[in-house]
Design a protein around this motif. Structure first.
Motif, mmCIF file in Angstrom:
data_model
loop_
_atom_site.group_PDB
_atom_site.id
_atom_site.type_symbol
_atom_site.label_atom_id
_atom_site.label_comp_id
_atom_site.label_asym_id
_atom_site.label_seq_id
_atom_site.Cartn_x
_atom_site.Cartn_y
_atom_site.Cartn_z
ATOM 1 N N HIS A 39 6.236 8.385 2.045
ATOM 2 C CA HIS A 39 5.937 8.127 0.630
ATOM 3 C C HIS A 39 6.420 6.719 0.329
ATOM 4 O O HIS A 39 7.595 6.391 0.527
ATOM 5 C CB HIS A 39 6.660 9.150 -0.250
ATOM 6 C CG HIS A 39 6.601 8.823 -1.706
ATOM 7 N ND1 HIS A 39 5.591 9.258 -2.527
ATOM 8 C CD2 HIS A 39 7.442 8.094 -2.501
ATOM 9 C CE1 HIS A 39 5.800 8.824 -3.763
ATOM 10 N NE2 HIS A 39 6.923 8.111 -3.769
ATOM 11 N N HIS A 40 5.508 5.872 -0.186
ATOM 12 C CA HIS A 40 5.844 4.471 -0.464
ATOM 13 C C HIS A 40 5.176 4.077 -1.768
ATOM 14 O O HIS A 40 4.141 4.646 -2.153
ATOM 15 C CB HIS A 40 5.359 3.583 0.694
ATOM 16 C CG HIS A 40 5.863 2.179 0.637
ATOM 17 N ND1 HIS A 40 5.207 1.189 -0.052
ATOM 18 C CD2 HIS A 40 6.956 1.596 1.203
ATOM 19 C CE1 HIS A 40 5.874 0.052 0.080
ATOM 20 N NE2 HIS A 40 6.942 0.271 0.846
ATOM 21 N N GLU A 41 5.747 3.104 -2.440
ATOM 22 C CA GLU A 41 5.170 2.666 -3.712
ATOM 23 C C GLU A 41 3.752 2.124 -3.542
ATOM 24 O O GLU A 41 2.959 2.123 -4.487
ATOM 25 C CB GLU A 41 6.057 1.607 -4.366
ATOM 26 C CG GLU A 41 6.220 0.340 -3.562
ATOM 27 C CD GLU A 41 7.154 -0.654 -4.230
ATOM 28 O OE1 GLU A 41 7.179 -1.809 -3.776
ATOM 29 O OE2 GLU A 41 7.846 -0.266 -5.190
ATOM 30 N N ARG A 42 3.399 1.678 -2.333
ATOM 31 C CA ARG A 42 2.046 1.181 -2.075
ATOM 32 C C ARG A 42 1.090 2.304 -1.665
ATOM 33 O O ARG A 42 -0.108 2.054 -1.503
ATOM 34 C CB ARG A 42 2.080 0.110 -0.992
ATOM 35 C CG ARG A 42 2.842 -1.134 -1.400
ATOM 36 C CD ARG A 42 2.922 -2.137 -0.265
ATOM 37 N NE ARG A 42 1.604 -2.585 0.158
ATOM 38 C CZ ARG A 42 0.955 -3.613 -0.390
ATOM 39 N NH1 ARG A 42 1.496 -4.267 -1.414
ATOM 40 N NH2 ARG A 42 -0.229 -3.983 0.062
ATOM 41 N N GLY A 43 1.633 3.503 -1.454
ATOM 42 C CA GLY A 43 0.788 4.627 -1.075
ATOM 43 C C GLY A 43 1.329 5.352 0.146
ATOM 44 O O GLY A 43 2.258 4.901 0.817
ATOM 45 N N PHE A 44 0.708 6.457 0.434
ATOM 46 C CA PHE A 44 1.118 7.331 1.534
ATOM 47 C C PHE A 44 0.721 6.745 2.888
ATOM 48 O O PHE A 44 -0.254 6.001 3.019
ATOM 49 C CB PHE A 44 0.421 8.687 1.333
ATOM 50 C CG PHE A 44 0.500 9.629 2.506
ATOM 51 C CD1 PHE A 44 1.672 10.319 2.782
ATOM 52 C CD2 PHE A 44 -0.604 9.840 3.329
ATOM 53 C CE1 PHE A 44 1.740 11.204 3.841
ATOM 54 C CE2 PHE A 44 -0.540 10.726 4.388
ATOM 55 C CZ PHE A 44 0.627 11.404 4.646
ATOM 56 N N ALA A 45 1.477 7.121 3.924
ATOM 57 C CA ALA A 45 1.103 6.806 5.307
ATOM 58 C C ALA A 45 1.549 7.951 6.203
ATOM 59 O O ALA A 45 2.538 8.637 5.918
ATOM 60 C CB ALA A 45 1.738 5.500 5.768
ATOM 61 N N LEU A 46 0.785 8.168 7.275
ATOM 62 C CA LEU A 46 1.094 9.231 8.244
ATOM 63 C C LEU A 46 0.996 8.669 9.644
ATOM 64 O O LEU A 46 0.009 8.016 9.995
ATOM 65 C CB LEU A 46 0.116 10.397 8.079
ATOM 66 C CG LEU A 46 0.162 11.501 9.152
ATOM 67 C CD1 LEU A 46 1.520 12.200 9.161
ATOM 68 C CD2 LEU A 46 -0.956 12.521 8.916
ATOM 69 N N HIS A 47 2.027 8.920 10.438
ATOM 70 C CA HIS A 47 2.008 8.562 11.861
ATOM 71 C C HIS A 47 1.906 9.857 12.668
ATOM 72 O O HIS A 47 2.803 10.696 12.636
ATOM 73 C CB HIS A 47 3.270 7.801 12.247
ATOM 74 C CG HIS A 47 3.184 7.138 13.605
ATOM 75 N ND1 HIS A 47 2.576 7.732 14.694
ATOM 76 C CD2 HIS A 47 3.619 5.925 14.040
ATOM 77 C CE1 HIS A 47 2.650 6.930 15.729
ATOM 78 N NE2 HIS A 47 3.284 5.823 15.359
ATOM 79 N N SER A 48 0.791 10.009 13.375
ATOM 80 C CA SER A 48 0.575 11.144 14.254
ATOM 81 C C SER A 48 0.215 10.608 15.638
ATOM 82 O O SER A 48 0.358 9.410 15.909
ATOM 83 C CB SER A 48 -0.540 12.041 13.684
ATOM 84 O OG SER A 48 -0.733 13.184 14.489
#
Length: 395
Positions: A207-216
């Motif tokens: 969760h980041h102020e610039r938006g979500f990210a996912l590392h899979s």
């Protein structure tokens, strides 16, 4: 080619749901025909989910479709939540009685099931486009389909539509026969495949102020990563360098962790929606998988719901064929939807907790951070996440 004109169960769609249903019924001696509109190459390359919950793992093993999964899949016992430049691990086994998940791409599940189907000799027709489901409210439903330039009719005792959100199965029903529930989210995912070893041992949800990210990941050599973007984002506006820079920003934590970068081999935009169409039975036509419901991918439930649908339906169909138990078939929609709505709720909670809504104010953002802090500091909250993520028992 000799085409079948009559079968007990006609299955539309050779994704994981249709293939697994055909496999389960064939093993039990029930004749099935599986029709798939696309080519085999397209089906085996179509990028989708990569997380198998514990129940899916158990089903694939029990039906003889888990050998390669057990050799090549990556067992995961937790996930990491990142926010405010801090990393917090959720340990699954300690919270769920030893349950976990497996990283094994949907493409590989499909390849395994196709190989089993072809080895069995049971009918599987690629480039066979179903164009209509007819007479589903009688005892003799039919599927009209095109194959090799001609139109054919497949007569069935039962038709199961596993043909996805845009398939003909659900569209063959009159609008008044369905109650539809839907939510479209104001963001999408930019997903990439990269030829680089993963930078983490377990999935990272950031969760980041610039938006979500996912590392899979897909394997020890291939990473799968996602960025929250606008739903109308132009994928061509994202160079490889821009993607890696943005991912590094959103995953950043205090400490010496670094994001490994490498050649990006595939990129695409995935819209985000929740969707359920009820009921799942209409006479002799049944809906399963994405034909019946869609979840945002944040909760890793799409493939697993499809597997749960057809595992349940196969059991109920076997009772009906062997005992004439109509009540069993009548229970399919009710039983499946209980699980579907639980997964919808979990996916909604994960999505709204981790993504930044473009219209979100500072109050809503503070609520998100409060929920994240509570999740990683409360055993009860972490258990709720873990239980839902690894998959609840069939209800």
């Amino acid at each position: 080619m000799t085409r079948p004109h009559r079968t007990r169960v006609g299955v539309i769609g050779a994704g994981p749901a249709g293939l697994l249903l055909g496999h389960l019924l064939h093993r039990a001696g029930i004749d099935t025909v599986v029709l798939e509109a696309r080519t085999r190459d397209y089906v085996e390359r179509r990028q989708r989910a990569g997380i198998l919950e514990q129940g899916t793992i158990d089903i694939l093993r029990a039906c003889g479709a888990g050998d390669r999964m057990d050799r090549e899949g990556l067992r995961h016992d937790g996930i990491e939540l990142r926010f405010d430049r801090q990393a917090h691990r959720i340990d699954f086994p300690s919270l769920t009685g030893g349950r976990g998940v497996m990283v094994y791409a949907q493409t590989e599940v499909v390849k395994d099931l196709i190989a089993l189907r072809l080895e069995s000799g049971a009918p599987l027709l690629f480039e066979a486009e179903a164009v209509a489901v007819e007479d589903f409210d009688t005892t003799s439903p039919r599927v009209r389909y095109r194959h090799e330039g001609d139109e054919h009719v497949l007569e069935c005792d039962v038709v199961v539509a596993c043909d996805g959100f845009h398939g003909i199965g659900r569209r063959s029903l009159p609008a008044h026969a369905l109650q539809v529930f839907e939510r479209v989210y104001p963001f999408a995912w930019l997903g990439i495949l990269a030829s680089v070893p993963p930078s983490c041992e377990e999935l990272i949800y950031a969760h980041h102020e610039r938006g979500f990210a996912l590392h899979s990941m897909r394997s020890p050599e291939v990473s799968r990563l996602y960025l929250q973007v606008a739903p109308d984002e132009d994928v061509d506006a994202w160079s490889d360098a821009r993607i890696w820079d943005e991912l590094a920003t959103r995953f950043a934590v205090d400490g010496d962790w670094e994001l490994a970068t490498g050649p990006i081999t595939d990129k695409g935009i995935t819209p985000m929606r929740s969707f359920v169409a009820e009921p799942l039975r209409h006479g002799r036509l049944f809906l399963a998988g994405d034909a019946a419901h869609i979840v945002p991918p944040t909760g890793a439930k799409g493939l697993n719901l499809a597997v749960a649908d057809v595992a349940l339906l196969a059991e109920l169909l076997l009772r009906w064929f062997s005992e004439g138990d109509e009540a069993a078939l009548d229970s399919y929609s009710r039983q499946a939807l209980r699980r579907v709505w639980r997964a919808e709720h979990f996916s909604y909670l994960m999505t709204t907790m981790l993504h930044r809504d473009p219209g979100q104010d500072s109050f809503a953002h503070r609520l998100q951070l409060s929920q994240l802090h509570y999740t990683v500091s409360s055993t009860a909250a972490a258990t709720t996440l873990a239980e839902n993520y690894v998959g609840l028992p069939t209800v």
